[in-house]
Write an enzyme that holds these catalytic residues in place. Structure first.
Site, PDB file in Angstrom:
ATOM      1  N   ASP A  36       5.843 -21.032  11.575  1.00 50.03           N
ATOM      2  CA  ASP A  36       7.110 -21.129  11.864  1.00 50.03           C
ATOM      3  C   ASP A  36       7.979 -19.455  12.209  1.00 50.03           C
ATOM      4  OD1 ASP A  36       7.859 -23.545  12.446  1.00 50.03           O
ATOM      5  OD2 ASP A  36       9.480 -24.024  10.438  1.00 50.03           O
ATOM      6  N   GLU A  49      40.823 -24.170   0.192  1.00 51.38           N
ATOM      7  CA  GLU A  49      40.719 -22.289   0.257  1.00 51.38           C
ATOM      8  C   GLU A  49      39.916 -21.902  -0.901  1.00 51.38           C
ATOM      9  OE1 GLU A  49      42.704 -21.024   2.876  1.00 51.38           O
ATOM     10  OE2 GLU A  49      41.055 -19.023   1.932  1.00 51.38           O
ATOM     11  N   PRO A  92      31.435 -19.284   1.363  1.00 53.62           N
ATOM     12  CA  PRO A  92      31.328 -17.773   1.964  1.00 53.62           C
ATOM     13  C   PRO A  92      30.713 -16.733   1.302  1.00 53.62           C
ATOM     14  CG  PRO A  92      33.131 -19.225   2.695  1.00 53.62           C
ATOM     15  CD  PRO A  92      32.754 -19.797   1.548  1.00 53.62           C
ATOM     16  N   ARG A 107      13.038 -30.562   5.949  1.00 51.30           N
ATOM     17  CA  ARG A 107      11.959 -30.007   6.282  1.00 51.30           C
ATOM     18  C   ARG A 107       9.935 -29.401   5.961  1.00 51.30           C
ATOM     19  NH1 ARG A 107      11.015 -25.424   8.850  1.00 51.30           N
ATOM     20  NH2 ARG A 107       9.720 -26.592  11.002  1.00 51.30           N
TER      21      ARG A 107
HETATM   22  C1  9D3 Z   1      40.225 -18.693   6.541  1.00 50.08           C
HETATM   23  C2  9D3 Z   1      39.579 -19.470   4.924  1.00 50.08           C
HETATM   24  N1  9D3 Z   1      39.242 -18.171   3.921  1.00 50.08           N
HETATM   25  C3  9D3 Z   1      40.412 -16.758   3.961  1.00 50.08           C
HETATM   26  C4  9D3 Z   1      39.466 -15.647   3.192  1.00 50.08           C
HETATM   27  C5  9D3 Z   1      38.552 -18.606   2.835  1.00 50.08           C
HETATM   28  C6  9D3 Z   1      37.864 -19.744   3.176  1.00 50.08           C
HETATM   29  C7  9D3 Z   1      37.326 -20.544   2.116  1.00 50.08           C
HETATM   30  C8  9D3 Z   1      36.359 -21.761   2.661  1.00 50.08           C
HETATM   31  C9  9D3 Z   1      36.976 -19.843   4.532  1.00 50.08           C
HETATM   32  C10 9D3 Z   1      35.813 -20.630   4.817  1.00 50.08           C
HETATM   33  C11 9D3 Z   1      35.747 -22.024   3.971  1.00 50.08           C
HETATM   34  C12 9D3 Z   1      35.035 -23.301   4.111  1.00 50.08           C
HETATM   35  N2  9D3 Z   1      33.512 -22.763   4.156  1.00 50.08           N
HETATM   36  C13 9D3 Z   1      32.726 -22.865   3.605  1.00 50.08           C
HETATM   37  O1  9D3 Z   1      32.891 -23.211   2.219  1.00 50.08           O
HETATM   38  C14 9D3 Z   1      31.740 -22.332   3.482  1.00 50.08           C
HETATM   39  C15 9D3 Z   1      30.811 -21.322   4.601  1.00 50.08           C
HETATM   40  C16 9D3 Z   1      31.456 -20.595   5.621  1.00 50.08           C
HETATM   41  O2  9D3 Z   1      32.469 -21.319   5.933  1.00 50.08           O
HETATM   42  N3  9D3 Z   1      30.325 -20.193   6.113  1.00 50.08           N
HETATM   43  C17 9D3 Z   1      29.636 -19.451   5.902  1.00 50.08           C
HETATM   44  N4  9D3 Z   1      28.742 -20.244   4.963  1.00 50.08           N
HETATM   45  C18 9D3 Z   1      29.255 -21.526   4.096  1.00 50.08           C
HETATM   46  S1  9D3 Z   1      29.008 -21.776   3.056  1.00 50.08           S
HETATM   47  C19 9D3 Z   1      30.295 -22.567   2.333  1.00 50.08           C
END
Ligand code: 9D3
Length: 242
Positions: free
Chosen positions: A173, A120, A93, A158
């Site tokens: 696209d 996490e 994220p 793709r």
């Molecule tokens: C609610 C947990 N969060 C606390 C602020 C941290 C968190 C850790 C791991 C939130 C999501 C995740 C798992 N997500 C991914 O590993 C992830 C992801 C995503 O959640 N949204 C958009 N792109 C991606 S790429 C990897």
């Protein structure tokens, strides 16, 4: 292209139907030998008897943190499987939002190494040591990085020459920016959302098809479609307009 994925859920990356990468365009790309997808279980590289990949965070707090050693050793082992250097990508994220420009750059690489996890977070020291690209697929919370990795794989494969059928064409696209020089008008047009589409029957539940599409006047049809693309983009995605 070879794509390796490091994950604790390798079965998510199956390339047989009905898995996501086992149908449609990704399956065609795999069968044609344009890409091979290898998922590796990070758990196979643990050195503790419980095969634990994560532990509690220093400083306290909720959730578990992926430990450095299993991930570091898994990357080393997978990279050794073939001499081709990898482009390392961590799905997180905290990463840069994935765009078609990034997808096109990745499609030109010989080998990708994707790291996805259900925890996490990852110990910051192994992220720094691996120095991967960090990529997010958007501002919403997933349960893990695996689906994000699959989205990236789908978008990349793709674009492999020959992955699309005769019907599809990646160059047209929205969001794509091919290397061939194009006019200002074309570069604006390519960013636009698609126009609405219609097929038989000519009337369905009292709803008819726009008359212009039945006119046979290809100039008028092209103009109508462009107008629809512009008005829909203005209404729904004004951020895409110059
Ligand atoms: C609610 C947990 N969060 C606390 C602020 C941290 C968190 C850790 C791991 C939130 C999501 C995740 C798992 N997500 C991914 O590993 C992830 C992801 C995503 O959640 N949204 C958009 N792109 C991606 S790429 C990897």
């Amino acid at each position: 292209m070879r794509i390796d994925v490091l994950t604790t859920f390798p079965e998510m990356f199956a390339t047989e139907p009905p898995a996501a990468l086992g149908v449609s365009i990704p399956a065609r790309a795999v069968k044609a030998g344009l890409v091979s997808i290898h998922a590796t279980d990070v758990r196979d590289y643990t050195e503790n008897k419980h095969r634990k990949t994560d532990d509690r965070p220093f400083g306290g707090g909720p959730g578990m943190v992926m430990m450095c050693q299993p991930l570091w050793d898994a990357v080393a082992a997978v990279e050794k499987a073939e001499a081709t250097p990898t482009t390392r990508i961590l799905l997180t994220p905290q990463g840069a939002p994935l765009t078609q420009v990034i997808v096109e750059k990745l499609a030109a690489k010989p080998r990708l190494l994707l790291i996805a996890g259900h925890y996490e977070g990852i110990d910051e020291r192994v992220i720094e040591a691996l120095a991967p690209m960090e990529i997010s697929i958007g501002d919403y919370v997933l349960s893990g990085g695996e689906l994000a990795a699959m989205v990236l794989i789908d978008a990349v494969v793709r674009l492999m020459p020959g992955a699309l059928g005769d019907e599809e064409s990646a160059g047209q696209d929205s969001f794509s920016a091919a290397a061939v020089p194009i006019s200002k008008k074309e570069s604006v047009e390519r960013r636009l959302l698609d126009c609405p589409h219609f097929t038989k029957p000519r009337e369905w539940m009292g709803q008819t098809v726009p008359e212009v599409l039945l006119s046979g006047d290809h100039g008028k049809i092209a103009a109508w479609r462009l107008e629809q693309r512009l008005s829909r983009t203005k209404a729904r995605r004004p951020d895409l307009l110059p």
